[in-house]
Design an enzyme around this catalytic site. Structure first.
Site, PDB file in Angstrom:
ATOM      1  N   CYS A 120      68.581 -19.000  46.775  1.00  0.00           N
ATOM      2  CA  CYS A 120      68.419 -20.443  46.574  1.00  0.00           C
ATOM      3  C   CYS A 120      67.689 -21.262  47.669  1.00  0.00           C
ATOM      4  CB  CYS A 120      69.881 -21.070  46.335  1.00  0.00           C
ATOM      5  SG  CYS A 120      69.706 -22.816  46.027  1.00  0.00           S
ATOM      6  N   HIS A 163      71.099 -21.092  36.417  1.00  0.00           N
ATOM      7  CA  HIS A 163      71.089 -21.362  38.087  1.00  0.00           C
ATOM      8  C   HIS A 163      70.704 -22.924  38.403  1.00  0.00           C
ATOM      9  CE1 HIS A 163      70.288 -20.212  42.331  1.00  0.00           C
ATOM     10  NE2 HIS A 163      69.661 -21.512  42.211  1.00  0.00           N
ATOM     11  N   GLU A 164      69.726 -23.389  37.612  1.00  0.00           N
ATOM     12  CA  GLU A 164      69.409 -24.844  37.647  1.00  0.00           C
ATOM     13  C   GLU A 164      70.331 -25.791  37.046  1.00  0.00           C
ATOM     14  OE1 GLU A 164      67.037 -24.895  39.613  1.00  0.00           O
ATOM     15  OE2 GLU A 164      66.565 -22.694  39.472  1.00  0.00           O
ATOM     16  N   HIS A 167      72.994 -26.393  39.612  1.00  0.00           N
ATOM     17  CA  HIS A 167      72.624 -27.381  40.428  1.00  0.00           C
ATOM     18  C   HIS A 167      73.200 -28.663  39.956  1.00  0.00           C
ATOM     19  CE1 HIS A 167      71.041 -25.454  43.996  1.00  0.00           C
ATOM     20  NE2 HIS A 167      69.932 -24.528  43.149  1.00  0.00           N
TER      21      HIS A 167
HETATM   22  C1  NB4 Z   1      65.995 -19.864  41.668  1.00  0.00           C
HETATM   23  C2  NB4 Z   1      66.442 -18.495  41.041  1.00  0.00           C
HETATM   24  C3  NB4 Z   1      67.369 -17.515  41.793  1.00  0.00           C
HETATM   25  C4  NB4 Z   1      67.977 -16.713  40.964  1.00  0.00           C
HETATM   26  C5  NB4 Z   1      64.776 -14.288  40.792  1.00  0.00           C
HETATM   27  C6  NB4 Z   1      63.639 -14.918  41.681  1.00  0.00           C
HETATM   28  C7  NB4 Z   1      63.173 -16.479  43.183  1.00  0.00           C
HETATM   29  C8  NB4 Z   1      64.407 -19.064  43.429  1.00  0.00           C
HETATM   30  C9  NB4 Z   1      65.595 -20.065  43.191  1.00  0.00           C
HETATM   31  C10 NB4 Z   1      67.688 -17.303  39.394  1.00  0.00           C
HETATM   32  C11 NB4 Z   1      66.997 -18.468  39.761  1.00  0.00           C
HETATM   33  C12 NB4 Z   1      65.225 -21.446  43.474  1.00  0.00           C
HETATM   34  C13 NB4 Z   1      66.260 -23.105  42.554  1.00  0.00           C
HETATM   35  C14 NB4 Z   1      61.770 -16.032  43.243  1.00  0.00           C
HETATM   36  C15 NB4 Z   1      61.369 -15.012  42.250  1.00  0.00           C
HETATM   37  C16 NB4 Z   1      59.806 -13.737  40.864  1.00  0.00           C
HETATM   38  C17 NB4 Z   1      58.596 -14.280  40.581  1.00  0.00           C
HETATM   39  C18 NB4 Z   1      56.443 -14.829  40.891  1.00  0.00           C
HETATM   40  C19 NB4 Z   1      55.109 -14.660  41.700  1.00  0.00           C
HETATM   41  C20 NB4 Z   1      56.675 -15.294  43.391  1.00  0.00           C
HETATM   42  C21 NB4 Z   1      57.867 -14.992  42.646  1.00  0.00           C
HETATM   43  C22 NB4 Z   1      59.208 -14.283  43.043  1.00  0.00           C
HETATM   44  F1  NB4 Z   1      60.754 -16.468  44.057  1.00  0.00           F
HETATM   45  N1  NB4 Z   1      63.852 -15.841  42.631  1.00  0.00           N
HETATM   46  N2  NB4 Z   1      63.455 -17.493  44.444  1.00  0.00           N
HETATM   47  N3  NB4 Z   1      64.418 -18.042  44.023  1.00  0.00           N
HETATM   48  N4  NB4 Z   1      66.302 -22.222  43.404  1.00  0.00           N
HETATM   49  N5  NB4 Z   1      62.397 -14.452  41.483  1.00  0.00           N
HETATM   50  N6  NB4 Z   1      60.376 -14.447  42.031  1.00  0.00           N
HETATM   51  N7  NB4 Z   1      57.456 -14.293  41.263  1.00  0.00           N
HETATM   52  O1  NB4 Z   1      63.403 -19.188  42.399  1.00  0.00           O
HETATM   53  O2  NB4 Z   1      67.132 -22.566  44.431  1.00  0.00           O
HETATM   54  O3  NB4 Z   1      67.647 -23.985  42.118  1.00  0.00           O
HETATM   55  O4  NB4 Z   1      55.691 -15.763  42.737  1.00  0.00           O
HETATM   56 NI    NI Z   2      69.023 -23.010  43.782  1.00  0.00          NI
END
Ligand code: NB4
Ligand code: NI
Length: 194
Positions: A120, A163-164, A167
């Site tokens: 997160c 997850h969102e 929040h």
């Molecule tokens: C939200 C996610 C955590 C688990 C699974 C994942 C990443 C987040 C948090 C479910 C939701 C943010 C919001 C990533 C990621 C895969 C796709 C595309 C190209 C890089 C990117 C990396 F970054 N979690 N981070 N965490 N949050 N996958 N990816 N990729 O997004 O805290 O509340 O760019």
């Molecule tokens: Ni988060």
């Protein structure tokens, strides 16, 4: 070279310990105020920037597929979700939407979890373990124009939305990790996603 102005930086992301992350966010009213419209666009732009390697590197952005308004200090029921395409020949996102006033109206009994656990942007430490969620959900929400939607999501996009939405209700992913056995799956039918 890439995109326009950077709107949110990591410095703007509220970190765990701030009470705004534990509050239940307020419903958003329509038509959206100019402030709320800007917030919606800025949150989506953070996700786009963070998924552009040149920009995430240059500005030190942690990559994200979702961002909820409380994470930028705004206690409102609004979150941006950007699940990128998994097809190299098609860059249409799997799911891209600012979801407003979202509610999960029904869900599968079948659970799911990401094999690597979750992270997160508001939690600097790594908390390992399965975050067990619903594999399939039906979400009701409004878009930026106030149009009402009811959609079904499964697997990865469903996990991101949960997850969102968590929040917006004051919950953080590690609340759902089994403290004694972080990688236990009580239900044999859990869909584990790579
Ligand atoms: C939200 C996610 C955590 C688990 C699974 C994942 C990443 C987040 C948090 C479910 C939701 C943010 C919001 C990533 C990621 C895969 C796709 C595309 C190209 C890089 C990117 C990396 F970054 N979690 N981070 N965490 N949050 N996958 N990816 N990729 O997004 O805290 O509340 O760019
Ligand atoms: Ni988060």
């Amino acid at each position: 070279m890439f995109g326009g102005t950077i709107l949110f930086l990591m410095n703007d992301i509220v970190r765990d310990g701030d009470p705004v992350l534990r509050a239940v966010a307020k419903n958003v009213e329509f038509p959206l105020s100019d402030e709320d419209k800007k917030l919606a666009h800025d949150m989506m732009e953070y996700l786009e920037n963070s998924q552009t390697p040149e920009l995430s590197e240059k500005y030190g952005l942690r990559p994200g597929v979702g961002l909820a308004a409380p994470q930028v200090g705004v206690s409102e029921m609004m979150a941006a979700v950007l699940v990128p395409s998994n097809d190299e020949n098609d860059d249409t996102p799997v799911f891209k939407e600012v979801i407003i006033n979202p509610v999960i109206v029904s869900h599968s009994v079948q659970p799911t979890a990401l094999s690597e656990g979750e992270g997160c942007l508001s939690v600097d430490k790594d908390v390992p373990g399965y975050v067990v969620r619903h594999d399939r959900i039906t979400v009701r929400y409004q878009d930026m124009n106030g149009e009402k939607h009811q959609i079904r999501l499964r697997d990865y996009p469903a996990i991101v939305c949960q997850h969102e939405i968590d929040h917006l209700n004051g919950h953080l992913y590690y609340d759902l990790i089994n403290k004694k056995e972080p990688f236990s799956l009580p239900d044999k039918n859990t869909v584990v996603i790579d």
